[in-house]
Scaffold this active site. Structure first.
Site, PDB file in Angstrom:
ATOM      1  N   GLY A  27      53.940  43.370  18.686  1.00  0.00           N
ATOM      2  CA  GLY A  27      53.104  44.317  19.398  1.00  0.00           C
ATOM      3  C   GLY A  27      53.968  45.292  20.178  1.00  0.00           C
ATOM      4  N   ALA A  29      55.074  45.168  23.176  1.00  0.00           N
ATOM      5  CA  ALA A  29      56.162  44.532  23.928  1.00  0.00           C
ATOM      6  C   ALA A  29      57.293  44.107  23.001  1.00  0.00           C
ATOM      7  CB  ALA A  29      55.622  43.332  24.705  1.00  0.00           C
ATOM      8  N   LYS A  49      53.937  36.939  13.030  1.00  0.00           N
ATOM      9  CA  LYS A  49      53.076  35.958  12.382  1.00  0.00           C
ATOM     10  C   LYS A  49      52.372  36.501  11.135  1.00  0.00           C
ATOM     11  CE  LYS A  49      49.655  32.528  13.838  1.00  0.00           C
ATOM     12  NZ  LYS A  49      48.860  32.063  14.999  1.00  0.00           N
ATOM     13  N   THR A  57      48.044  44.682  19.797  1.00  0.00           N
ATOM     14  CA  THR A  57      48.245  46.088  20.162  1.00  0.00           C
ATOM     15  C   THR A  57      47.408  47.011  19.291  1.00  0.00           C
ATOM     16  OG1 THR A  57      50.471  45.751  21.046  1.00  0.00           O
ATOM     17  CG2 THR A  57      49.952  47.946  20.228  1.00  0.00           C
ATOM     18  N   GLY A  62      41.121  51.525  24.388  1.00  0.00           N
ATOM     19  CA  GLY A  62      41.006  52.408  25.543  1.00  0.00           C
ATOM     20  C   GLY A  62      42.206  53.294  25.778  1.00  0.00           C
ATOM     21  N   GLU A 128      38.793  54.287  33.446  1.00  0.00           N
ATOM     22  CA  GLU A 128      38.214  53.012  33.045  1.00  0.00           C
ATOM     23  C   GLU A 128      37.932  52.209  34.299  1.00  0.00           C
ATOM     24  OE1 GLU A 128      40.606  50.999  30.156  1.00  0.00           O
ATOM     25  OE2 GLU A 128      40.380  52.558  28.642  1.00  0.00           O
ATOM     26  N   HIS A 248      35.973  40.459  28.347  1.00  0.00           N
ATOM     27  CA  HIS A 248      35.597  41.872  28.318  1.00  0.00           C
ATOM     28  C   HIS A 248      34.080  41.961  28.404  1.00  0.00           C
ATOM     29  CE1 HIS A 248      35.313  46.070  27.280  1.00  0.00           C
ATOM     30  NE2 HIS A 248      36.625  46.167  27.377  1.00  0.00           N
ATOM     31  N   ARG A 297      36.590  44.520  35.630  1.00  0.00           N
ATOM     32  CA  ARG A 297      35.952  43.825  34.510  1.00  0.00           C
ATOM     33  C   ARG A 297      35.300  42.514  34.901  1.00  0.00           C
ATOM     34  NH1 ARG A 297      40.423  44.992  29.739  1.00  0.00           N
ATOM     35  NH2 ARG A 297      39.800  47.170  29.386  1.00  0.00           N
ATOM     36  N   HIS A 358      38.876  38.030  26.185  1.00  0.00           N
ATOM     37  CA  HIS A 358      39.596  39.263  25.878  1.00  0.00           C
ATOM     38  C   HIS A 358      41.089  39.194  26.191  1.00  0.00           C
ATOM     39  CE1 HIS A 358      40.242  43.493  25.217  1.00  0.00           C
ATOM     40  NE2 HIS A 358      40.565  43.734  26.476  1.00  0.00           N
ATOM     41  N   ARG A 393      43.207  41.409  35.284  1.00  0.00           N
ATOM     42  CA  ARG A 393      43.976  42.577  34.870  1.00  0.00           C
ATOM     43  C   ARG A 393      43.171  43.862  35.048  1.00  0.00           C
ATOM     44  NH1 ARG A 393      44.260  45.519  29.985  1.00  0.00           N
ATOM     45  NH2 ARG A 393      42.841  44.037  28.977  1.00  0.00           N
ATOM     46  N   LEU A 399      49.156  47.473  27.987  1.00  0.00           N
ATOM     47  CA  LEU A 399      50.134  48.178  27.170  1.00  0.00           C
ATOM     48  C   LEU A 399      51.305  48.658  28.020  1.00  0.00           C
ATOM     49  CD1 LEU A 399      47.784  50.282  24.856  1.00  0.00           C
ATOM     50  CD2 LEU A 399      49.066  48.222  24.245  1.00  0.00           C
TER      51      LEU A 399
END
Length: 631
Positions: A27, A29, A49, A57, A62, A128, A248, A297, A358, A393, A399
């Site tokens: 991803g 990271a 994987k 990712t 959003g 957001e 989420h 959230r 999520h 979070r 990201l």
């Protein structure tokens, strides 16, 4: 720090690759860390994987949050993040994120990622939940993750970086001093590598993503089975804050029997003015929070769940019919297509939505350089717990966290002499694999070396049951009763695996991808439930119905968890909301020097300054209630 000695039951490695760094995950990271390590001259291997672009990712709709807009500042981003984290963010970690974040995003753009811009060429920014300013950069309307993944994968291929795809990581390899020295893995399919092998490297970076598949319904892809956290626990690393699973609020409701990955309806839809309503068209978020539908959230997910309970329904609605067709088609084409594929047209009708698992705010505990409590083992992205997210979070910080901390890890490894190429090593990106039996060192492992505890595997048939147990007992709404029931049910699954030859049990599970994944799911499920039972309060995304109040006196602190050699989770409570310093072993002088408030790095590599240790004081001697305990 010593390892547990626990390993998955698996064949001995039949081939081996040598490298300076092995990155597990592809991803934002993982690929960022791999590119930076390669740029520093380190021989880097990426293990993933599935395919390079199959991680979480790619599914991020959003965007990526950073103080990039006029009038916005890192301090404002910091304030919003701390509020969302409900008192458990490590402020120094957040300050690092928001300060270094804007430059990291610009470097991502320099790598080739194309974000949506205005007619004058300025980034288009949106809002957001939890953000007081427009600071979310997006791409393709609602396809930000796909664009970031495309750009990074292309950069990896242009750099001819060595990759091993379709490979499930199994366990960490360590040397005689307990330092990470590589990983074992199983390659699924035919090719240059097949079956169980090893990548030997003095630096291992976990970037394996989340664990959403531990629940029946999730936004996570099928590969998100908690493999990195389970590996770290078996290796003796500390994990933290696993009880804080973010659900989420607005996931497309596909029916009560729907399982697996569910389509996400991005928070950005609410950021552009969509309303949450019940079946009667009532906007139930009004009066719940000053930001209404754009509240953090956890607040929105709880409000939806409460309303569902009050009205005896399985979902609420997200109404964006006032957007019109043109806006849907240009701003949210991916979501529009997903809804229409399931028979819903958001242009003319509200979207049925319900919360689903999520994001894991917790994970493998790290310091500001991404170092875990196992020397040589690093973690970044969703698998890590840096202290940035706290109890919940903030939207689109994930990201950014992957970018910033991946760069910091690469800088730390580049400055660490232990990660320099080993004289006589054969891994140059082209060397053929060789049988492990022909090598010396940690990859030459028999199936059960002395001191190793082979973990009895869980049959793949148990996977759906584990997911149901977790959804029913450890979902959005939790209590001592529901968590206790979940713990007992998971213990039954665990005990049956220990006694597979006993009466009433089927044939023992055989080594293979499905049984390894199911074993990892059970591992993280047991630890998550243990943490949820221990935290007797409601905070952030952890909502205890029997303990509805936030308790800062006793619980403004973290739960740190390890496994014992007999595979039992042991919990420690930190003394404060700040993480105690990570001490995974000696560090080079070059890597240890920096200011306490890192400044934005220069564009030249290394792309991040060598950060200092967290300055949080070591915890005082805890009271008896804070002592380690087994749930």
């Amino acid at each position: 720090m010593t390892g547990t000695g626990i390993r998955l039951t698996a064949p001995a490695p039949g081939w081996a690759i040598d490298a300076d760094v092995v990155v597990v995950g592809s991803g934002v990271a993982g690929l960022t860390a791999a590119l930076r390590c390669t740029a520093a001259g380190l021989r880097t291997v990426v293990v993933t994987k599935a395919r390079l672009d199959d991680g979480s990712t790619r599914w991020a709709q959003g965007g990526i949050a950073a103080a990039l807009g006029e009038g916005d500042t890192p301090e404002q981003h910091l304030a919003d993040t701390l509020v969302a984290g409900a008192g458990l963010c490590d402020e120094e970690a957040v300050r690092t994120l928001v300060t270094e974040g804007p430059a990291a995003v610009r470097r991502l753009i320099g790598t080739g990622a194309h974000f949506d811009t205005s007619a004058t060429g300025e980034l288009q920014l949106t809002r957001e939940g939890g953000h007081h300013r427009r600071r979310i950069a997006h791409a393709g309307g609602d396809a930000t993750g796909a664009e970031i993944s495309r750009a990074l994968v292309e950069a990896v291929r242009d750099a001819a970086l060595r990759t091993v795809e379709n490979a499930l990581v199994l366990d960490l390899l360590t040397d005689e001093h307990g330092r990470a020295s590589g990983v074992t893995l199983h390659v699924m399919g035919e090719g240059q590598h097949d079956g169980v092998g090893a990548v030997r490297a003095p630096a291992v970076i976990l970037a394996t993503g989340g664990m959403g598949q531990v629940f029946s319904a999730t936004t996570n892809p099928a590969v998100s089975t908690g493999d990195g956290v389970a590996l770290a626990l078996r290796a003796g690393a500390e994990v933290s804050d696993l009880e804080f699973v973010q659900f989420h609020p607005t996931v497309l409701f596909l029916g009560s029997g729907a399982e697996g990955q569910q389509p996400l309806v991005s928070e950005a839809v609410r950021g552009e003015g969509a309303h949450l309503v019940d079946a009667d068209g009532v906007r139930f978020m009004l009066g719940q929070h000053e930001l209404a539908e754009l509240a953090p959230r956890d607040i929105v997910a709880k409000a939806i769940t409460r309303r569902m309970r009050e009205q005896g329904t399985e979902h609420m609605y997200l109404d964006a019919t006032h957007f019109g067709a043109a806006m849907w088609e240009t701003r949210f084409p991916t979501i529009l297509a997903a809804c229409r594929a399931h028979g819903i047209d958001p242009v003319t009708e509200p979207i049925p939505v319900a919360p689903a698992a999520h994001y894991a705010s917790g994970g493998v505990r790290t310091d500001l350089r991404g170092r875990t409590t196992v020397p040589g083992l690093y973690a970044c992205g969703e698998v890590a717990c840096t202290g940035v997210h706290g109890a919940n979070r903030l939207a689109s910080n994930s990201l950014l966290e992957g970018l910033v901390f991946a760069e910091r890890i690469a800088a730390d490894i580049a400055a660490d002499p232990a990660a320099n190429p080993t004289p006589g090593s054969v891994a140059d990106g082209t060397a053929a694999p060789r049988p492990a039996a022909a090598t010396s060192g940690p990859t030459a492992l028999p199936a059960g070396p002395a001191g190793t505890v082979l973990l009895p595997l869980i049959a793949p048939e148990a996977r759906a049951g584990i997911q149901r147990i977790m959804s029913e007992g450890a979902g959005v709404l939790r209590s001592a009763g529901s968590l206790g029931t979940a713990a007992a049910a998971l213990e039954t699954v665990y005990e049956q695996a220990q006694d597979q030859d006993g009466p009433g049990h089927g044939k023992p599970a055989v080594p293979g991808v499905e049984s390894w994944e199911t074993s990892n799911l059970l591992c993280v499920a047991r630890v998550l439930v243990a943490a949820g039972l221990e935290r007797e309060e409601t905070r952030g995304s952890h909502w205890r119905e029997d303990r509805p109040e936030r308790d800062d006196t006793d619980w403004a602190r973290h739960l740190v968890i390890t496994l014992t050699p007999d595979r039992r989770p042991v919990l420690h409570r930190t003394a404060t909301a700040a993480f105690p310093p990570v001490d995974p072993g000696p560090v080079s002088t070059a890597a240890a020097s920096s200011s306490s408030f890192p400044t934005a790095p220069s564009p030249a590599f290394p792309t991040a300054p060598s950060p200092a240790f967290p300055t949080a004081p070591s915890p005082a001697t805890p009271p008896p209630a804070d002592a380690p305990r087994e749930p």
